[in-house]
Design a protein around this motif. Sequence first.
Motif, PDB file in Angstrom:
ATOM      1  N   ALA A 237      -0.365  15.985   7.696  1.00 39.49           N
ATOM      2  CA  ALA A 237       0.649  16.987   8.334  1.00 39.49           C
ATOM      3  C   ALA A 237      -0.227  18.214   8.329  1.00 39.49           C
ATOM      4  N   GLN A 238      -0.974  18.246   7.738  1.00 44.58           N
ATOM      5  CA  GLN A 238      -1.472  19.749   7.509  1.00 44.58           C
ATOM      6  C   GLN A 238      -2.986  19.780   7.589  1.00 44.58           C
ATOM      7  N   LYS A 239      -3.689  18.501   7.965  1.00 43.81           N
ATOM      8  CA  LYS A 239      -5.347  18.457   8.432  1.00 43.81           C
ATOM      9  C   LYS A 239      -5.207  18.379   9.806  1.00 43.81           C
ATOM     10  N   LYS A 240      -3.592  17.753  10.293  1.00 42.13           N
ATOM     11  CA  LYS A 240      -3.865  17.620  11.836  1.00 42.13           C
ATOM     12  C   LYS A 240      -3.745  18.123  12.290  1.00 42.13           C
ATOM     13  N   SER A 241      -2.318  19.507  11.571  1.00 39.82           N
ATOM     14  CA  SER A 241      -2.351  20.363  12.563  1.00 39.82           C
ATOM     15  C   SER A 241      -3.248  21.581  12.665  1.00 39.82           C
ATOM     16  N   GLY A 242      -3.932  21.373  11.273  1.00 39.07           N
ATOM     17  CA  GLY A 242      -4.968  22.453  10.955  1.00 39.07           C
ATOM     18  C   GLY A 242      -4.025  23.840  11.150  1.00 39.07           C
ATOM     19  N   HIS A 243      -4.858  25.482  12.270  1.00 38.30           N
ATOM     20  CA  HIS A 243      -4.723  26.316  12.516  1.00 38.30           C
ATOM     21  C   HIS A 243      -4.541  26.508  13.731  1.00 38.30           C
ATOM     22  N   ASN A 244      -3.566  25.247  13.968  1.00 32.84           N
ATOM     23  CA  ASN A 244      -2.691  25.760  15.728  1.00 32.84           C
ATOM     24  C   ASN A 244      -1.504  25.337  15.273  1.00 32.84           C
ATOM     25  N   THR A 245      -0.700  24.956  14.302  1.00 34.83           N
ATOM     26  CA  THR A 245       0.271  25.680  13.747  1.00 34.83           C
ATOM     27  C   THR A 245       0.641  26.806  14.485  1.00 34.83           C
ATOM     28  N   GLN A 246       1.463  27.244  14.754  1.00 32.27           N
ATOM     29  CA  GLN A 246       2.118  28.796  14.591  1.00 32.27           C
ATOM     30  C   GLN A 246       3.823  28.535  14.470  1.00 32.27           C
ATOM     31  N   ALA A 247       3.470  29.084  13.581  1.00 26.18           N
ATOM     32  CA  ALA A 247       4.867  28.936  12.681  1.00 26.18           C
ATOM     33  C   ALA A 247       5.353  30.735  12.825  1.00 26.18           C
ATOM     34  N   THR A 248       6.037  31.073  14.141  1.00 24.88           N
ATOM     35  CA  THR A 248       6.633  31.833  13.838  1.00 24.88           C
ATOM     36  C   THR A 248       7.973  32.562  14.523  1.00 24.88           C
ATOM     37  N   ARG A 249       8.785  31.017  14.155  1.00 24.67           N
ATOM     38  CA  ARG A 249      10.291  31.340  14.126  1.00 24.67           C
ATOM     39  C   ARG A 249      10.896  31.018  12.781  1.00 24.67           C
ATOM     40  N   GLU A 250      11.770  31.532  12.348  1.00 21.25           N
ATOM     41  CA  GLU A 250      12.431  31.143  10.976  1.00 21.25           C
ATOM     42  C   GLU A 250      13.588  30.423  11.142  1.00 21.25           C
ATOM     43  N   LEU A 251      13.861  29.656  10.788  1.00 23.53           N
ATOM     44  CA  LEU A 251      15.068  28.820  11.561  1.00 23.53           C
ATOM     45  C   LEU A 251      16.943  29.675  11.367  1.00 23.53           C
ATOM     46  N   SER A 252      16.758  30.043  12.306  1.00 26.33           N
ATOM     47  CA  SER A 252      18.480  30.295  12.191  1.00 26.33           C
ATOM     48  C   SER A 252      19.762  29.400  11.013  1.00 26.33           C
ATOM     49  N   GLU A 253      20.615  29.676  10.882  1.00 25.26           N
ATOM     50  CA  GLU A 253      21.760  28.566  10.331  1.00 25.26           C
ATOM     51  C   GLU A 253      21.942  27.611  11.055  1.00 25.26           C
ATOM     52  N   GLN A 254      22.462  27.396  12.015  1.00 30.30           N
ATOM     53  CA  GLN A 254      22.483  26.709  13.098  1.00 30.30           C
ATOM     54  C   GLN A 254      21.391  25.677  13.229  1.00 30.30           C
ATOM     55  N   ALA A 255      20.304  26.659  13.577  1.00 29.31           N
ATOM     56  CA  ALA A 255      19.169  24.787  14.273  1.00 29.31           C
ATOM     57  C   ALA A 255      18.862  24.350  12.401  1.00 29.31           C
ATOM     58  N   ARG A 256      19.003  25.087  11.407  1.00 30.14           N
ATOM     59  CA  ARG A 256      18.700  24.501  10.222  1.00 30.14           C
ATOM     60  C   ARG A 256      20.241  23.155   9.895  1.00 30.14           C
ATOM     61  N   ALA A 257      21.370  23.568  10.103  1.00 26.92           N
ATOM     62  CA  ALA A 257      22.482  23.047  10.266  1.00 26.92           C
ATOM     63  C   ALA A 257      22.491  21.465  11.330  1.00 26.92           C
ATOM     64  N   ASP A 258      21.932  21.874  12.562  1.00 24.31           N
ATOM     65  CA  ASP A 258      21.764  21.163  13.428  1.00 24.31           C
ATOM     66  C   ASP A 258      20.864  20.515  13.349  1.00 24.31           C
ATOM     67  N   ILE A 259      19.591  20.450  12.897  1.00 27.00           N
ATOM     68  CA  ILE A 259      18.760  19.252  12.689  1.00 27.00           C
ATOM     69  C   ILE A 259      18.776  18.673  10.834  1.00 27.00           C
ATOM     70  N   ALA A 260      19.281  19.099  10.098  1.00 30.58           N
ATOM     71  CA  ALA A 260      20.290  18.384   8.625  1.00 30.58           C
ATOM     72  C   ALA A 260      21.039  17.523   9.385  1.00 30.58           C
ATOM     73  N   ALA A 261      21.969  17.442  10.145  1.00 35.08           N
ATOM     74  CA  ALA A 261      23.188  16.713  10.416  1.00 35.08           C
ATOM     75  C   ALA A 261      22.120  15.341  11.259  1.00 35.08           C
ATOM     76  N   SER A 262      21.346  15.801  12.551  1.00 37.51           N
ATOM     77  CA  SER A 262      21.085  14.828  13.565  1.00 37.51           C
ATOM     78  C   SER A 262      19.520  13.784  12.232  1.00 37.51           C
ATOM     79  N   PHE A 263      18.926  14.725  10.908  1.00 37.54           N
ATOM     80  CA  PHE A 263      18.635  13.648  10.209  1.00 37.54           C
ATOM     81  C   PHE A 263      19.421  12.828   9.257  1.00 37.54           C
ATOM     82  N   GLN A 264      20.062  13.186   8.485  1.00 37.48           N
ATOM     83  CA  GLN A 264      21.463  12.335   7.707  1.00 37.48           C
ATOM     84  C   GLN A 264      21.662  11.593   8.729  1.00 37.48           C
TER      85      GLN A 264
END
Length: 353
Positions: A237-264
């Motif tokens: 993924a690092q190779k593919k994304s290269g410098h195009n990844t704009q990591a601009t936002r920090e994960l909020s508690e709620q977003a992290r919980a939603d991703i965790a629940a959806s992944f699980q």
Amino acid sequence: MLILGIESSCDESAVALVRNGKEVVASLVASQIELHAPYGGVVPEVACRAHMEWLLPLLTELLAQHALKLQDIDVIATTARPGLMSSLLVGLSTGKALAWALQKPFIGVDHIQGHLYAPVMAHPKLPFPHIALVVSGGHSELCLCTSPIEQERIVATLDDAAGECFDKVSALLGLGYPGGPAIEKAALKGDPKAIHFPRSRNRHGALQMSFSGLKTAVLYYLQRSGYAIQAGRPRLAQKKSGHNTQATRELSEQARADIAASFQEAALDILVRAALQACVEKNIADLSLTGGVACNSRLRQKLEEEASKKGISLYPAPRELCTDNAAFIAGLAYEYARLKRYDTLELTAQPRR
Ligand code: KG4
Ligand code: ZN
């Protein structure tokens, strides 16, 4: 018959005394989680050194707690395969040296067969043959168990083990190691329907388990959404994304919980679907559940619900026997001991099965 079990295949140093395969007289597990957590996964050299330091003091404590002597032990059993080579060798050498010094029979045990024995120890009514779902950090497979010491693999994951996938996604979300319990906890506050992650399936409907596509889907979701990726970014993924990844936002508690629940939910759907398909295809209505991931309450609940709809009885291992321990090693060894199937002290460790 009192059997001493020794387990050191990965990152738990464990010893246990089990009578006649079922009665856990004493069991001690020293977890190395704190030693490995800073690295985000198990470091083999660190694991091996800890086993060397910890196993004998654990054994001394185990015997002292129950006022037992080494001579009270009838058989010595040790995990011999699969696992980290150096870690396996520490436990195996300890077991063989004890067996030699005490002049007691010795048995080298298969760790996965040990996991499969955990539900058998806890559920005297679990019939043979049955289907077993074993889901741990290193293995995810479905087996047809015809006896405590005979099983045939029906299907294994094509890539990552389920526990490994939980650990990697947890690293991506910055939730730490081990990932399973961390994801489960975060998921409690999240919406499992917030994001639809793919549940890989075979195009022709054949029985299949695969988790690496799901892990990558979480990574791509994070990248697409512009979230800062916390750790453990796969090289591809690092190779593919290269410098195009704009990591601009920090994960909020709620977003992290939603991703965790959806992944699980997606990961557990893959497991539940495969387990039930195996039962239907083999025409067997008894299903056991074991391995570290089997600690997951949502998995236990989902599998119970879906199995009962199909008239399948579920036999989950108790949580204390799901993650690595030496009680299931000593328990399983009884099945070999009563057939007098002992090993010689020539037995060596095997990293693979
Ligand atoms: O069976 P185990 O102790 O060790 C191996 O033989 O690999 O399993 C450890 C794995 C880890 O990947 C851990 O993240 C996962 O089991 N695990 C869980 C949970 N508790 C442990 N996965 C999902 N939910 C949990 N509650
Ligand atoms: Zn294990």
